[in-house]
Design an enzyme around this catalytic site. Structure first.
Site, PDB file in Angstrom:
ATOM      1  N   TRP A  31       1.126  -1.230   0.040  1.00 29.65           N
ATOM      2  CA  TRP A  31       0.131   0.243  -0.402  1.00 29.65           C
ATOM      3  C   TRP A  31       0.672   1.092  -0.246  1.00 29.65           C
ATOM      4  O   TRP A  31       2.004   1.595   1.045  1.00 29.65           O
ATOM      5  CB  TRP A  31      -1.033  -0.179   0.915  1.00 29.65           C
ATOM      6  CG  TRP A  31      -2.673   0.112   0.893  1.00 29.65           C
ATOM      7  CD1 TRP A  31      -3.046  -1.708   0.967  1.00 29.65           C
ATOM      8  CD2 TRP A  31      -3.021   0.773   0.972  1.00 29.65           C
ATOM      9  NE1 TRP A  31      -4.454  -1.457   1.063  1.00 29.65           N
ATOM     10  CE2 TRP A  31      -5.021  -0.613   0.580  1.00 29.65           C
ATOM     11  CE3 TRP A  31      -3.662   1.396   0.398  1.00 29.65           C
ATOM     12  CZ2 TRP A  31      -5.828   0.521   0.432  1.00 29.65           C
ATOM     13  CZ3 TRP A  31      -4.208   2.624   0.537  1.00 29.65           C
ATOM     14  CH2 TRP A  31      -6.462   1.873   0.458  1.00 29.65           C
ATOM     15  N   SER A  65      -0.165  -2.805   5.590  1.00 30.90           N
ATOM     16  CA  SER A  65      -0.068  -2.892   6.958  1.00 30.90           C
ATOM     17  C   SER A  65      -0.498  -3.678   7.629  1.00 30.90           C
ATOM     18  O   SER A  65       0.958  -4.342   8.676  1.00 30.90           O
ATOM     19  CB  SER A  65       0.563  -1.682   7.474  1.00 30.90           C
ATOM     20  OG  SER A  65       1.121  -0.160   6.580  1.00 30.90           O
ATOM     21  N   SER A  89       3.143   2.133   4.485  1.00 36.92           N
ATOM     22  CA  SER A  89       2.702   3.553   4.981  1.00 36.92           C
ATOM     23  C   SER A  89       1.323   3.803   4.838  1.00 36.92           C
ATOM     24  O   SER A  89       0.970   2.733   4.577  1.00 36.92           O
ATOM     25  CB  SER A  89       3.106   4.343   3.525  1.00 36.92           C
ATOM     26  OG  SER A  89       2.430   5.661   2.784  1.00 36.92           O
ATOM     27  N   VAL A  90       0.464   4.847   6.244  1.00 35.02           N
ATOM     28  CA  VAL A  90      -0.479   4.302   6.514  1.00 35.02           C
ATOM     29  C   VAL A  90      -0.662   5.852   5.765  1.00 35.02           C
ATOM     30  O   VAL A  90      -0.634   6.726   6.719  1.00 35.02           O
ATOM     31  CB  VAL A  90      -1.051   3.747   7.417  1.00 35.02           C
ATOM     32  CG1 VAL A  90      -2.336   3.506   7.551  1.00 35.02           C
ATOM     33  CG2 VAL A  90      -0.728   2.741   8.008  1.00 35.02           C
ATOM     34  N   ILE A  91      -1.843   6.297   5.532  1.00 35.84           N
ATOM     35  CA  ILE A  91      -2.517   7.946   5.168  1.00 35.84           C
ATOM     36  C   ILE A  91      -3.822   7.529   5.027  1.00 35.84           C
ATOM     37  O   ILE A  91      -4.730   7.435   4.911  1.00 35.84           O
ATOM     38  CB  ILE A  91      -1.866   8.115   3.934  1.00 35.84           C
ATOM     39  CG1 ILE A  91      -0.048   8.072   3.682  1.00 35.84           C
ATOM     40  CG2 ILE A  91      -2.470   9.564   3.399  1.00 35.84           C
ATOM     41  CD1 ILE A  91       0.007   8.408   1.956  1.00 35.84           C
ATOM     42  N   HIS A  97     -11.082   3.955   9.575  1.00 42.82           N
ATOM     43  CA  HIS A  97     -10.266   2.779   9.545  1.00 42.82           C
ATOM     44  C   HIS A  97      -8.613   3.038   9.356  1.00 42.82           C
ATOM     45  O   HIS A  97      -7.773   2.292   9.954  1.00 42.82           O
ATOM     46  CB  HIS A  97     -10.604   2.313   8.212  1.00 42.82           C
ATOM     47  CG  HIS A  97      -9.896   0.949   7.169  1.00 42.82           C
ATOM     48  ND1 HIS A  97      -8.670   1.113   6.237  1.00 42.82           N
ATOM     49  CD2 HIS A  97     -10.685  -0.451   7.759  1.00 42.82           C
ATOM     50  CE1 HIS A  97      -8.582  -0.400   6.843  1.00 42.82           C
ATOM     51  NE2 HIS A  97      -9.917  -0.946   7.225  1.00 42.82           N
ATOM     52  N   PHE A 122      10.083  -0.895  14.591  1.00 46.07           N
ATOM     53  CA  PHE A 122       9.004  -0.414  13.589  1.00 46.07           C
ATOM     54  C   PHE A 122       8.599   0.709  12.762  1.00 46.07           C
ATOM     55  O   PHE A 122       8.963   1.928  13.218  1.00 46.07           O
ATOM     56  CB  PHE A 122       7.980   0.118  14.802  1.00 46.07           C
ATOM     57  CG  PHE A 122       6.262   0.693  14.724  1.00 46.07           C
ATOM     58  CD1 PHE A 122       6.263   1.684  14.444  1.00 46.07           C
ATOM     59  CD2 PHE A 122       5.362   0.007  13.783  1.00 46.07           C
ATOM     60  CE1 PHE A 122       4.881   2.396  14.008  1.00 46.07           C
ATOM     61  CE2 PHE A 122       4.376   0.489  14.066  1.00 46.07           C
ATOM     62  CZ  PHE A 122       4.152   1.527  13.739  1.00 46.07           C
TER      63      PHE A 122
HETATM   64  N1  LIG Z   1      -5.496   2.556   3.355  1.00 47.61           N
HETATM   65  C1  LIG Z   1      -4.427   1.787   4.146  1.00 47.61           C
HETATM   66  C2  LIG Z   1      -3.799   0.204   4.382  1.00 47.61           C
HETATM   67  N2  LIG Z   1      -5.548  -0.172   4.118  1.00 47.61           N
HETATM   68  C3  LIG Z   1      -5.098  -1.249   4.137  1.00 47.61           C
HETATM   69  C4  LIG Z   1      -5.342  -2.383   4.714  1.00 47.61           C
HETATM   70  O1  LIG Z   1      -3.860  -2.382   6.062  1.00 47.61           O
HETATM   71  C5  LIG Z   1      -5.161  -4.054   5.286  1.00 47.61           C
HETATM   72  O2  LIG Z   1      -3.896  -4.748   4.265  1.00 47.61           O
HETATM   73  C6  LIG Z   1      -6.364  -4.941   4.373  1.00 47.61           C
HETATM   74  O3  LIG Z   1      -7.326  -4.519   5.755  1.00 47.61           O
HETATM   75  C7  LIG Z   1      -6.518  -6.067   4.158  1.00 47.61           C
HETATM   76  O4  LIG Z   1      -6.543  -6.723   5.993  1.00 47.61           O
HETATM   77  N3  LIG Z   1      -2.714  -0.537   4.338  1.00 47.61           N
HETATM   78  C8  LIG Z   1      -1.504   0.730   4.835  1.00 47.61           C
HETATM   79  O5  LIG Z   1      -0.636   0.167   4.582  1.00 47.61           O
HETATM   80  N4  LIG Z   1      -2.067   1.956   4.248  1.00 47.61           N
HETATM   81  C9  LIG Z   1      -3.265   3.086   4.088  1.00 47.61           C
HETATM   82  O6  LIG Z   1      -3.192   3.780   3.897  1.00 47.61           O
HETATM   83  C1  LIG Z   2      -5.431   4.469   6.132  1.00 49.55           C
HETATM   84  C2  LIG Z   2      -6.970   3.842   5.514  1.00 49.55           C
HETATM   85  O1  LIG Z   2      -7.301   2.680   5.575  1.00 49.55           O
HETATM   86  C3  LIG Z   2      -7.383   4.644   4.900  1.00 49.55           C
HETATM   87  O2  LIG Z   2      -6.844   5.159   3.752  1.00 49.55           O
HETATM   88  C4  LIG Z   2      -8.370   3.914   3.770  1.00 49.55           C
HETATM   89  O3  LIG Z   2      -9.654   5.264   3.821  1.00 49.55           O
HETATM   90  P1  LIG Z   2     -11.588   5.322   3.841  1.00 49.55           P
HETATM   91  O4  LIG Z   2     -10.904   5.444   5.308  1.00 49.55           O
HETATM   92  O5  LIG Z   2     -11.233   6.691   3.282  1.00 49.55           O
HETATM   93  O6  LIG Z   2     -11.476   4.232   3.448  1.00 49.55           O
END
Ligand SMILES: Nc1c(NC[C@H](O)[C@H](O)[C@H](O)CO)[nH]c(=O)[nH]c1=O
Ligand SMILES: CC(=O)[C@@H](O)COP(=O)(O)O
Length: 160
Positions: A31, A65, A89-91, A97, A122
């Site tokens: 991601w 992640s 990288s989580v945005i 979520h 981490f």
């Molecule tokens: N939104 C982001 C995600 N979402 C996906 C989750 O990490 C996971 O793969 C899914 O829920 C299936 O189990 N992951 C990131 O790494 N960064 C994001 O911004």
């Molecule tokens: C971190 C996430 O899972 C996020 O980027 C997913 O986006 P949304 O909250 O608009 O579904």
């Protein structure tokens, strides 16, 4: 000290143990690949700069992640590594979520550090926007992958 006041890429090589005899696992979330690839490059380059052999840096990919915990567990269980770096990288998006992914990932990686005798670093950016992510993966604040690599070396030799 906030990242705002620190360059994540700065380290004093003379104070870092030589990594030539160490083996590392790096588990990379796909991601936001532009960001995670930059983090990986920073980590791999720093490990090699500090003496690690390229062939002793083992890379596995996972979808996101949230899957980093499982990927790091598996690499510890199946490969002989001295430390693992979890890269993600989580945005933030529109919903909560973001909070669940960040919390679960942080808790999961913490749990691995308790359950196994292999340090898991981490290296997961948890940002409000892509600009913050770019700034921390080779931008104005340096590269968190570099910081994670140095931590991995230091933790790999801790207590030995
Ligand atoms: N939104 C982001 C995600 N979402 C996906 C989750 O990490 C996971 O793969 C899914 O829920 C299936 O189990 N992951 C990131 O790494 N960064 C994001 O911004
Ligand atoms: C971190 C996430 O899972 C996020 O980027 C997913 O986006 P949304 O909250 O608009 O579904």
């Amino acid at each position: 000290m906030a990242t705002e006041n620190k360059n994540l890429s700065v380290y004093d090589k003379s104070k870092i143990p030589n990594a030539k005899h160490l083996r590392f696992g790096i588990v990379v979330s796909e991601w936001n690949g532009e960001i995670t690839e930059a983090l990986y490059d920073g980590a791999e380059e720093a490990l090699v700069d500090c003496g690690a052999l390229p062939e002793n840096v083992l890379r596995w990919n996972v979808p996101g992640s949230f899957e980093l915990t499982f990927g790091c567990k598996k690499i510890i269980q199946t490969e002989k590594v001295d430390a693992v770096i979890a890269i993600g990288s989580v945005i933030r998006g529109e919903t909560s979520h973001f909070d669940f992914v960040c919390s679960a990932t942080a808790q999961g990686i913490k749990d691995l550090n308790v359950a196994y005798d292999v340090p898991v670093i981490f290296c997961v950016l948890t940002d409000d926007n892509i600009e913050q992510s770019k700034a921390r993966s080779g931008g104005k604040h340096g590269n968190k992958g570099t910081e994670a690599a140095i931590a991995a070396i230091q933790m790999a030799v801790l207590g030995k």
